[in-house]
Design an enzyme around this catalytic site. Sequence first.
Site, short mmCIF file in Angstrom:
data_model
loop_
_atom_site.label_atom_id
_atom_site.label_comp_id
_atom_site.label_asym_id
_atom_site.label_seq_id
_atom_site.Cartn_x
_atom_site.Cartn_y
_atom_site.Cartn_z
N ALA A 10 0.82 -1.21 0.00
CA ALA A 10 0.00 0.00 0.00
C ALA A 10 0.86 1.26 0.00
O ALA A 10 0.68 2.17 -0.83
CB ALA A 10 -0.94 -0.01 1.21
N LYS A 189 5.59 7.51 17.12
CA LYS A 189 4.70 6.70 16.28
C LYS A 189 4.74 5.23 16.72
O LYS A 189 3.73 4.54 16.67
CB LYS A 189 5.10 6.81 14.81
N ASN A 193 1.49 3.20 17.51
CA ASN A 193 1.15 1.93 16.86
C ASN A 193 1.07 0.77 17.85
O ASN A 193 0.21 -0.11 17.72
CB ASN A 193 2.18 1.60 15.77
#
Length: 312
Positions: A10, A189, A193
């Site tokens: 992606a 991050k 996550n």
Amino acid sequence: MKILIFGLGALGTVFAVSLKNAGHTVYAFVKEKYLDQLKNKPLQITGLFGDKQAYIDQYFTNPEDLKLLDLDLIILTVKAFDTEKALSQIKNFIKPNTLLLIAQNGYGNYEKAIQIFPKNQVILSRIIFGAKVISPGMAEVTVFGDDVVIGQPEKAIPKETLEKIAQIFTQAGIPTRVSEDVYAILWEKIIYNSALNPLGALLERTYGELAENYETRFIMDQIIDEIFTVLKTYNIQLRWKSSEEYKEHFYQRLIPPTAGHYPSMYYDLKNGKKTEIDALNGAIVNLAEQKGLETPVNKFITLLVKLREKVT
């Protein structure tokens, strides 16, 4: 620029289409099994960065075939568990004047890269837009939390060079800025996550649903507290002095714009794929154990995801 996207999931698809549309030469390195599904048709993206398509200049499946290319930039977008293999392949063809951008989730990717390549060739990034594969060669940008942040933690690359790359990405439709604090920003991050991705995947809930419920919010708080304890032991400096400060930012600023988002780990488990848990909560557990610390909640979450990988 002459750019190679190494891994066309992606994220790689978003970079490839955006940069090719902006007029750059874009190559892609993919696994052999995906080649027939990708060649002779345009890559496409849809969603928050607009509807775009582009024909990639050339696909490669063998690293040896890349030796004749004089690349300006390689963007590494493979899953974290494929990092070591990818770096060993890149080592065979990268030129001294080529920059390598680490564009991946989790801890350890940059650390592995600088063991193999000079620091003045390795750029670290924090990417907090989300995308998912609709079909091979087509991706949807589903969420945008903040600009892409790039930098060189040891200041081994001139800021002007980094600013040029940031400008190129921004002009291609991927908002990007340079920061000397990129390592701390990446760790923020990783915390984000680690708190959200495993629970979202295991419980099949969006980020917003996780934050709304007392039970999942309590677990996320414990995950964050344990990570802050580990980072303090390693003297890794963040922009937040305490886990309480970070949690306030996490719930009030980070989750709202991504409230409807499901983590990529959710799609990995649904599709029977391996997850990046070892680069997130699993990495926290390993770092803690090296210092004689215990992180029971992170370990429990890691084991649950690994169990789901086996039975999915």
